[in-house]
Design an enzyme around this catalytic site. Sequence first.
Site, PDB file in Angstrom:
ATOM      1  N   ASP A 134       0.711  -1.150   0.178  1.00 52.21           N
ATOM      2  CA  ASP A 134      -0.206  -0.001  -0.102  1.00 52.21           C
ATOM      3  C   ASP A 134       0.788   1.283  -0.106  1.00 52.21           C
ATOM      4  OD1 ASP A 134      -1.772   2.224   0.623  1.00 52.21           O
ATOM      5  OD2 ASP A 134      -2.917   1.071   2.119  1.00 52.21           O
ATOM      6  N   HIS A 135       0.814   2.191  -1.220  1.00 52.08           N
ATOM      7  CA  HIS A 135       1.762   3.185  -1.056  1.00 52.08           C
ATOM      8  C   HIS A 135       1.321   4.271  -0.270  1.00 52.08           C
ATOM      9  CE1 HIS A 135       5.292   5.041  -3.193  1.00 52.08           C
ATOM     10  NE2 HIS A 135       5.027   4.504  -4.277  1.00 52.08           N
ATOM     11  N   ARG A 136       0.105   4.071   0.557  1.00 52.15           N
ATOM     12  CA  ARG A 136      -0.126   5.163   1.523  1.00 52.15           C
ATOM     13  C   ARG A 136       0.793   5.001   2.833  1.00 52.15           C
ATOM     14  NH1 ARG A 136      -6.324   4.493   1.833  1.00 52.15           N
ATOM     15  NH2 ARG A 136      -5.624   2.037   2.118  1.00 52.15           N
TER      16      ARG A 136
END
Length: 473
Positions: free
Chosen positions: A443-445
């Site tokens: 998850d790039h968040r």
Amino acid sequence: MSIKTFLLPDLGEGLTEAELVRWMIAEGDSVIVDQPIAEVETAKSLVEIPCPFEGVVSTLHGDAGQMMLVDEPFISVNTGGVEPEAAAPAAEGALSYREEEMAGTQVPEEAEEDEASGNVLIGYGTGASKPSTSRRRRPRAGSTTAAASSETSTQAVRVINPLVRKLARENSIDIHAVRGTGPEGLVLRADVEALISQGQPDAAAAVPAAPAAAPAPAAAPAPQKPSEGAAAGADKRTGLPVASSQVLSGVRKTIAAAMSTSRREIPEATVWVDVDVTKLLKLRGKIKESEGQAPSIMALISRFAVAGLQRFPELNSRIDVEDDGSLRHTIFDGVNLGFAAQTDRGLVVPNVRDAHKLNANELSAEFARLAGVAREGKAGVSDLSGSTFTINNYGVFNVDGSAAIINYPEAAILGLGRIVEKPWVVNGKIKVRSICELTLSFDHRVCDGGTAAGFLRYVADAMTDPKKALSTL
């Protein structure tokens, strides 16, 4: 004679329904306390339901293949003795689990005097006191009563799951504008997701308004020529014969919903690396030779992954959407390690609780145990939920790699490809080595590529030189 009715119990994890797979008894059979009476399939697992009463089966409130709701009649048993004067399915003054979720309808005082009134079921008006033997036919106020009280009461939208309401609210969808496809117009999560995927059509398109007067009969359509219509049993879009068509249910339905949610909500990215695991295979071989048994390759790699998560904790986390739309990032102190397991009922993800406390041998044993109960359909809800990081060994399907979908709501999934012999440069010379592709979808968040690459590199280096890595754990 005393008839006791057993309500389908809360199956955990907020599950509100289950599909009745089969009855293990029949009406007229004698049953004892804790005797298994039915198998139901929830969104998580296959569950055996035990009987809480001893006596003779009076009524089975459902048929195989039917969706059964929590806190509604499941089975009635004649226990003998004197029937209580005020038998009721739930304790007086307390709302059942399902009634609480359906709260919202204002019932007018006049309705209490209706001759068909029984116990008020919030969200449905009142119904006759006579027990129903049909699972889906809850009595509702008749059209005459509804018309007489239309100005003094408001019927709540038929939604039993608060998560469905939240999903609609977060996507600016008027829940009253959703056409429910469930029993008696029940609004399901899939109904809301369908509107989201279609660009949130307006209420007029979603819920047709009731006409003020009966419409004039429509003219009969002109008969089509054989070439103008789809052939019998053929798909209208493609014209091809239909081999099978069925509504997704049970685990397959859950998998579809989870994958869709993951793709829709998680901005994922993937990194990968080819790893020389020649020394890892040799080390495992020596352990097996000296001790008679050895942990599986997946267990050894999982041990490295758990250690890597302690160094890169952002990947052992979750992002939740708050009611006000803000994002909350939760990092866990400890790892519940999920692993993908293929079963006859579909792909499930059992998880090893507190995996950070286990060594490779203990991880290997837990993998084997949980995979066994999952394939037998006997894994409990706690076995199939609560993971914080997942590892997927798709190498068992003889493929090299995969950009796996993250197991929502986790932040990352580690994938293992098959181990194959390839030419590999070692100290300037080409040698035959055992190579495995390692992938990480994240998850790039929760982190940037540097963190993801750092974790993947740590695990890869440990696989390349496992003896050194194990000595530091």
